[in-house]
Design a protein around this motif. Structure first.
Motif, PDB file in Angstrom:
ATOM      1  N   ALA A  96       0.833  -1.209   0.000  1.00  0.00           N
ATOM      2  CA  ALA A  96       0.000   0.000   0.000  1.00  0.00           C
ATOM      3  C   ALA A  96       0.868   1.259   0.000  1.00  0.00           C
ATOM      4  O   ALA A  96       0.548   2.251  -0.670  1.00  0.00           O
ATOM      5  N   ALA A  97       1.974   1.246   0.736  1.00  0.00           N
ATOM      6  CA  ALA A  97       2.877   2.404   0.762  1.00  0.00           C
ATOM      7  C   ALA A  97       3.525   2.627  -0.598  1.00  0.00           C
ATOM      8  O   ALA A  97       3.670   3.772  -1.053  1.00  0.00           O
ATOM      9  N   GLU A  98       3.900   1.551  -1.275  1.00  0.00           N
ATOM     10  CA  GLU A  98       4.464   1.673  -2.623  1.00  0.00           C
ATOM     11  C   GLU A  98       3.439   2.247  -3.589  1.00  0.00           C
ATOM     12  O   GLU A  98       3.753   3.124  -4.406  1.00  0.00           O
ATOM     13  N   ALA A  99       2.221   1.745  -3.502  1.00  0.00           N
ATOM     14  CA  ALA A  99       1.166   2.229  -4.399  1.00  0.00           C
ATOM     15  C   ALA A  99       0.913   3.715  -4.174  1.00  0.00           C
ATOM     16  O   ALA A  99       0.734   4.480  -5.135  1.00  0.00           O
ATOM     17  N   THR A 100       0.921   4.159  -2.922  1.00  0.00           N
ATOM     18  CA  THR A 100       0.685   5.568  -2.618  1.00  0.00           C
ATOM     19  C   THR A 100       1.789   6.453  -3.187  1.00  0.00           C
ATOM     20  O   THR A 100       1.520   7.494  -3.801  1.00  0.00           O
ATOM     21  N   GLY A 101       3.048   6.064  -2.994  1.00  0.00           N
ATOM     22  CA  GLY A 101       4.163   6.862  -3.484  1.00  0.00           C
ATOM     23  C   GLY A 101       4.181   6.984  -4.993  1.00  0.00           C
ATOM     24  O   GLY A 101       4.348   8.080  -5.551  1.00  0.00           O
ATOM     25  N   ASN A 102       3.996   5.873  -5.686  1.00  0.00           N
ATOM     26  CA  ASN A 102       4.024   5.905  -7.148  1.00  0.00           C
ATOM     27  C   ASN A 102       2.822   6.650  -7.729  1.00  0.00           C
ATOM     28  O   ASN A 102       2.948   7.356  -8.730  1.00  0.00           O
ATOM     29  N   LEU A 103       1.650   6.496  -7.087  1.00  0.00           N
ATOM     30  CA  LEU A 103       0.470   7.217  -7.562  1.00  0.00           C
ATOM     31  C   LEU A 103       0.644   8.716  -7.388  1.00  0.00           C
ATOM     32  O   LEU A 103       0.282   9.502  -8.273  1.00  0.00           O
ATOM     33  N   ALA A 104       1.225   9.136  -6.272  1.00  0.00           N
ATOM     34  CA  ALA A 104       1.441  10.568  -6.036  1.00  0.00           C
ATOM     35  C   ALA A 104       2.349  11.167  -7.105  1.00  0.00           C
ATOM     36  O   ALA A 104       2.084  12.267  -7.617  1.00  0.00           O
ATOM     37  N   PHE A 105       3.402  10.465  -7.459  1.00  0.00           N
ATOM     38  CA  PHE A 105       4.321  10.961  -8.494  1.00  0.00           C
ATOM     39  C   PHE A 105       3.611  11.084  -9.844  1.00  0.00           C
ATOM     40  O   PHE A 105       3.737  12.102 -10.540  1.00  0.00           O
ATOM     41  N   LEU A 106       2.847  10.061 -10.213  1.00  0.00           N
ATOM     42  CA  LEU A 106       2.114  10.092 -11.479  1.00  0.00           C
ATOM     43  C   LEU A 106       1.120  11.244 -11.512  1.00  0.00           C
ATOM     44  O   LEU A 106       0.997  11.959 -12.524  1.00  0.00           O
ATOM     45  N   LEU A 107       0.422  11.463 -10.412  1.00  0.00           N
ATOM     46  CA  LEU A 107      -0.585  12.521 -10.370  1.00  0.00           C
ATOM     47  C   LEU A 107       0.043  13.907 -10.481  1.00  0.00           C
ATOM     48  O   LEU A 107      -0.533  14.805 -11.109  1.00  0.00           O
ATOM     49  N   LEU A 108       1.196  14.103  -9.865  1.00  0.00           N
ATOM     50  CA  LEU A 108       1.881  15.394  -9.989  1.00  0.00           C
ATOM     51  C   LEU A 108       2.180  15.712 -11.451  1.00  0.00           C
ATOM     52  O   LEU A 108       1.989  16.847 -11.907  1.00  0.00           O
ATOM     53  N   VAL A 109       2.634  14.716 -12.180  1.00  0.00           N
ATOM     54  CA  VAL A 109       2.941  14.916 -13.600  1.00  0.00           C
ATOM     55  C   VAL A 109       1.666  15.234 -14.382  1.00  0.00           C
ATOM     56  O   VAL A 109       1.630  16.175 -15.192  1.00  0.00           O
ATOM     57  N   LEU A 110       0.597  14.478 -14.135  1.00  0.00           N
ATOM     58  CA  LEU A 110      -0.649  14.672 -14.880  1.00  0.00           C
ATOM     59  C   LEU A 110      -1.268  16.042 -14.597  1.00  0.00           C
ATOM     60  O   LEU A 110      -1.775  16.704 -15.510  1.00  0.00           O
ATOM     61  N   VAL A 111      -1.244  16.470 -13.338  1.00  0.00           N
ATOM     62  CA  VAL A 111      -1.815  17.776 -12.991  1.00  0.00           C
ATOM     63  C   VAL A 111      -1.007  18.894 -13.656  1.00  0.00           C
ATOM     64  O   VAL A 111      -1.586  19.867 -14.172  1.00  0.00           O
ATOM     65  N   ALA A 112       0.313  18.762 -13.682  1.00  0.00           N
ATOM     66  CA  ALA A 112       1.147  19.780 -14.341  1.00  0.00           C
ATOM     67  C   ALA A 112       0.831  19.865 -15.826  1.00  0.00           C
ATOM     68  O   ALA A 112       0.704  20.969 -16.394  1.00  0.00           O
ATOM     69  N   VAL A 113       0.656  18.738 -16.475  1.00  0.00           N
ATOM     70  CA  VAL A 113       0.304  18.724 -17.902  1.00  0.00           C
ATOM     71  C   VAL A 113      -1.076  19.345 -18.108  1.00  0.00           C
ATOM     72  O   VAL A 113      -1.293  20.128 -19.048  1.00  0.00           O
ATOM     73  N   GLY A 114      -2.018  19.012 -17.215  1.00  0.00           N
ATOM     74  CA  GLY A 114      -3.360  19.574 -17.320  1.00  0.00           C
ATOM     75  C   GLY A 114      -3.381  21.080 -17.189  1.00  0.00           C
ATOM     76  O   GLY A 114      -4.128  21.775 -17.892  1.00  0.00           O
ATOM     77  N   GLU A 115      -2.563  21.621 -16.300  1.00  0.00           N
ATOM     78  CA  GLU A 115      -2.486  23.076 -16.141  1.00  0.00           C
ATOM     79  C   GLU A 115      -2.002  23.744 -17.432  1.00  0.00           C
ATOM     80  O   GLU A 115      -2.469  24.815 -17.813  1.00  0.00           O
ATOM     81  N   LEU A 116      -1.066  23.105 -18.114  1.00  0.00           N
ATOM     82  CA  LEU A 116      -0.523  23.680 -19.349  1.00  0.00           C
ATOM     83  C   LEU A 116      -1.522  23.617 -20.496  1.00  0.00           C
ATOM     84  O   LEU A 116      -1.603  24.532 -21.326  1.00  0.00           O
ATOM     85  N   PHE A 117      -2.281  22.558 -20.551  1.00  0.00           N
ATOM     86  CA  PHE A 117      -3.150  22.323 -21.710  1.00  0.00           C
ATOM     87  C   PHE A 117      -4.636  22.381 -21.340  1.00  0.00           C
ATOM     88  O   PHE A 117      -5.447  21.651 -21.909  1.00  0.00           O
ATOM     89  N   ALA A 118      -4.986  23.254 -20.397  1.00  0.00           N
ATOM     90  CA  ALA A 118      -6.367  23.328 -19.917  1.00  0.00           C
ATOM     91  C   ALA A 118      -7.394  23.588 -21.018  1.00  0.00           C
ATOM     92  O   ALA A 118      -8.458  22.956 -21.035  1.00  0.00           O
ATOM     93  N   PRO A 119      -7.156  24.513 -21.977  1.00  0.00           N
ATOM     94  CA  PRO A 119      -8.184  24.729 -23.009  1.00  0.00           C
ATOM     95  C   PRO A 119      -8.489  23.474 -23.830  1.00  0.00           C
ATOM     96  O   PRO A 119      -9.647  23.190 -24.155  1.00  0.00           O
ATOM     97  N   TRP A 120      -7.453  22.713 -24.159  1.00  0.00           N
ATOM     98  CA  TRP A 120      -7.667  21.486 -24.925  1.00  0.00           C
ATOM     99  C   TRP A 120      -8.367  20.423 -24.072  1.00  0.00           C
ATOM    100  O   TRP A 120      -9.160  19.634 -24.576  1.00  0.00           O
TER     101      TRP A 120
END
Length: 524
Positions: A96-120
């Motif tokens: 569960a700790a591994e899943a939490t750490g890896n999910l947090a990293f993935l989400l940070l990347v996705l949110v950053a991409v979403g902020e850049l490409f919000a209109p699309w």
């Protein structure tokens, strides 16, 4: 004192009790959500600002509903419980700790991409905004403000899945109610100050992200006693197993919400239709949430826990009977009472008669699909508990395709919201029939008379209630009129609903819709 040598007695079934706890917490959240949406309708109305804000809100709502209805439970809980059985609780919590750490990293990347490409991103949710630059600009701005919610609430949902695996359902189920209460308080402040729609939508978007922070804080407090190690970015064979099945499982569990996302895309072709579809969907989500969340948390957890004993499918029939006993009358009520429900809840302030007509048409169309959506949810749990998400994934993809083809073929102008909802209903029906037929064909489910009898009784009682509701509506027409005080109208709507409940309960009780449900005992 009990004789230690005596055989252990079989514990009473917790399915109905745990389902009721989760369902009641979900109803509390949805009722607060109703109050929130009534204020949103009053503050924003059904115009361009409402369209922009509610289109931007679709992505957080998609994530919240998928995760709230057990989307992360489906890939995580069976694997977590399997590791606990095979290698012990400590290894399961390390996973569960591994899943939490890896999910947090993935989400940070996705949110950053979403902020850049919000209109699309917005155009992916509501392509019709391409012809309305001002609405698109508002929606992109509100989307950027809401994106942190995705990171915060998804991490909270993973920890909530851990709590569910440990049979701790209450806190995770209550978290959405806290989130709605925060937004409701913010809305009351905005109303007191008479905030303009554009500025109000901005503050509400910020408030959405704040609710994600509150959600994570609440779940972290609840999970402190589990002895969970700190999140880590390690990658083990267990993470590979989760990735192999988790993506497909999560996508399959998201099918109903993806169908609704497609419906939003369809509705975006007409001004005001996105807002109408949103308000109708909010009413539709109350019964869907009460039953669907319980099916995606309690039932999945019990099925996965039973995998090593009598198989996860032993409780399928009783779960389906329980779900339809609630979904059939609720769907019938949405069809018969769509107009007064929408009028009493939303027809205030900037929400006008034309908005009511669009929203009521969509709500009635949703009502026909409620039993199918619940049946598909129950059937899918069998495959998730077995860690075999392929068929739910295929049926979900087919449902999304059906929604897109039917909606785009039928939607036009003023009927866009209603046809989008109707397309979603057909999609739910296709998904439920495909899953149920395959379960029967493969011999996984053999419907018995003890399970089919209460379903038939619920169907008959719902049909009789559907015939009685127009008579009750006629009798209460005067206090429901738009010129009456809101308390009179709300009281009349409550009486109308209670009348339907009495009719359904009486007829259902006489026909055996409830007493035949085999929920009293479960194998040890």
């Amino acid at each position: 004192m009990a004789d230690p040598g005596a055989p252990a007695s079989k514990p009473p079934s917790r399915l109905a009790r745990d389902s009721a706890v989760v369902g009641a917490a979900t109803v509390a959240s949805r009722l607060l959500g109703f109050a929130r949406d009534v204020l949103i309708a009053r503050l924003l109305g059904g115009g361009p600002v409402a369209d922009a804000y509610l289109a931007a809100l679709r992505l957080p709502n998609l994530v919240r509903r998928v995760l709230g209805e057990g989307g992360l439970n489906a890939p995580f809980v069976p694997l977590y419980l399997g590791i606990a059985r095979e290698r012990g609780p400590q290894e399961a919590r390390r996973f569960a700790a591994e899943a939490t750490g890896n999910l947090a990293f993935l989400l940070l990347v996705l949110v950053a991409v979403g902020e850049l490409f919000a209109p699309w991103l917005v155009l992916g949710l509501a392509g019709g905004f391409a012809e309305e630059p001002a609405t698109l600009a508002f929606a992109a701005y509100y989307t950027r403000l809401m994106l942190p919610f995705l990171l915060l609430t998804t991490l909270a949902a993973l920890l909530a899945a851990l709590l569910n695996a440990e049979k701790r359902f209450a806190v995770a189920a209550l978290a959405p109610a806290l989130m709605n209460a925060i937004l409701l308080g913010l809305l009351l402040v905005l109303h007191v100050y008479g905030t303009a729609p554009e500025r109000a939508a901005q503050w509400l978007a910020i408030g959405v992200s704040l609710t994600g922070l509150a959600h994570l804080a609440m779940i972290l407090l609840a999970s402190r006693g589990l002895g969970l190690p700190r999140p880590a970015l390690r990658w083990s064979s267990d993470m590979t197993r989760l990735l192999r099945t988790g993506g497909a499982t999560l996508l399959a569990a998201s099918a109903a919400q993806l169908v609704l996302l497609v419906a939003t895309q369809i509705a975006s072709i007409a001004p005001g239709a996105v807002a109408a579809l949103y308000y109708a969907d909010r009413v539709f989500q109350l019964p869907l949430g009460f039953v669907g969340v319980a099916m995606g948390t309690v039932v999945l957890s019990d099925m996965a826990d039973a995998a090593g004993r009598d198989g996860p499918d032993a409780m399928l029939g009783q779960s389906l009977a329980l779900g339809l006993a609630l979904a059939l009358p609720a769907g019938a009520a949405l069809v018969a009472l769509a107009d007064p429900i929408v009028s009493v809840l939303f027809e205030h302030g900037r929400f006008e008669a034309a908005d009511r007509a669009r929203t009521a048409g969509a709500l009635a169309a949703f009502g026909y699909g409620l039993p199918f959506a619940i049946a598909a949810k129950v059937f899918g749990q069998v495959y998730f508990a077995r860690r075999r998400p392929r068929l739910p994934l295929l049926s979900g993809c087919l449902a999304v395709l059906v929604a897109a083809l039917v909606g785009l073929g039928l939607a036009d102008g003023d009927n866009a919201a209603r046809m989008a909802a109707f397309a979603a209903t057909l999609a739910f029906a296709v998904q439920a029939v495909m899953l149920g037929a395959t379960l029967i064909r493969d011999g996984i489910w053999r419907p018995s008379a003890s399970n089919l009898r209460p379903i038939a009784a619920s169907l008959a009682a719902s049909a009789i209630m559907l015939g009685a509701l127009p008579l009750l509506l006629k009798a209460l027409a005067a206090p429901l009129a738009l010129d009456q005080p809101i308390l009179y109208r709300a009281g009349a709507l409550v009486l109308l609903c209670l009348g339907g409940v009495v009719v359904y309960g009486t007829v259902g009780g006489l026909l055996g819709a409830f007493g035949a449900l085999p929920l009293r005992k479960r194998r040890a």
